[in-house]
Design an enzyme around this catalytic site. Structure first.
Site, PDB file in Angstrom:
ATOM      1  N   CYS A  33       0.805  -1.231   0.000  1.00 60.14           N
ATOM      2  CA  CYS A  33       0.000   0.000   0.000  1.00 60.14           C
ATOM      3  C   CYS A  33       0.831   1.270   0.000  1.00 60.14           C
ATOM      4  O   CYS A  33       0.284   2.359  -0.065  1.00 60.14           O
ATOM      5  CB  CYS A  33      -0.940   0.021   1.202  1.00 60.14           C
ATOM      6  SG  CYS A  33      -0.079   0.041   2.771  1.00 60.14           S
ATOM      7  N   CYS A  59      -2.755   3.260   7.728  1.00 60.12           N
ATOM      8  CA  CYS A  59      -4.182   3.302   8.003  1.00 60.12           C
ATOM      9  C   CYS A  59      -4.482   2.989   9.467  1.00 60.12           C
ATOM     10  O   CYS A  59      -3.587   2.741  10.275  1.00 60.12           O
ATOM     11  CB  CYS A  59      -4.905   2.294   7.119  1.00 60.12           C
ATOM     12  SG  CYS A  59      -4.504   0.605   7.588  1.00 60.12           S
ATOM     13  N   CYS A 103      -1.159  -4.833   6.962  1.00 58.17           N
ATOM     14  CA  CYS A 103      -0.860  -3.583   7.696  1.00 58.17           C
ATOM     15  C   CYS A 103      -0.206  -3.896   9.037  1.00 58.17           C
ATOM     16  O   CYS A 103       0.612  -3.116   9.537  1.00 58.17           O
ATOM     17  CB  CYS A 103      -2.133  -2.796   7.950  1.00 58.17           C
ATOM     18  SG  CYS A 103      -3.194  -2.625   6.507  1.00 58.17           S
TER      19      CYS A 103
END
Ligand code: FES
Lengths: 122, 122
Positions: A33, A59, A103
């Site tokens: 990402c 995020c 993540c």
């Protein structure tokens, strides 16, 4: 979609910030990402992690896992800190949706990079 | 990697929050990364956007684009607000890395969804 613990650590993240003259600093990027994460460690003469801070452009899942991971390594020695895997962090957060697992890797990788930086400096 | 304006809107985001009894609310998800975004609009009797707030679980790029997008639609009428594209938002931020362009779509889509919600309620 997200557990209460994830939302708590996202809305109220622990250990956000920087440490000046840190014993070790680790910066990693997420190829999937494009996000980045930096971890700062303050390690004392007995190799105990006295303090830890993080900064990220990632995020909510990256924020929540870093917040939890820094809580889990604080006060531990280096060997114990290396055993804090992203799996352990996710379990402590009561899970993450599959799309967000990548993540959670940022925190583990950044802690390892910061410990490596510390080892190299010594 | 990120422009000064992106970092400014990331570190100091404008219009974060919720609006109670909003005229329109739009919630959208990003299929690519699983992140979510919600926009609240307060629209007056002349169809001017009096206030706008956002909440997101998305990354720094999503935060920065939403912050800028909400600044750009505030005070505008509905027709003008519909012309605030994610391209315009990215230009106002001096650009985003290609890997982060999908994040910038969240704000535009959420504003459209909130305007649609307003139109349906009327
Ligand atoms: S990576 Fe999900 S919004 Fe940016």
């Amino acid at each position: 979609m997200y557990s209460e613990k994830v939302m708590d650590h996202f809305n109220n993240p622990r250990n956000v910030g920087e440490i000046e003259d840190a014993s070790g600093v680790g910066t990693v990027g997420n190829a999937k990402c494009g996000d980045i994460m930096r971890i700062y460690l303050d390690i004392d003469e007995n190799e105990i992690i006295r303090d830890v801070k993080f900064k990220t452009f990632g995020c909510g899942a990256a924020v929540a896992t870093s917040s939890m991971a820094t809580e889990l390594v604080k006060g531990k020695n280096i060997k114990e800190a290396l055993q804090v895997t992203n799996k352990a962090v996710m379990e402590a957060l009561d899970g993450l949706p599959p799309v967000k697992v990548h993540c959670s890797l940022l925190a583990e990788e950044a802690i390892h990079a910061a410990l490596w930086d510390y080892a190299e400096k010594k």
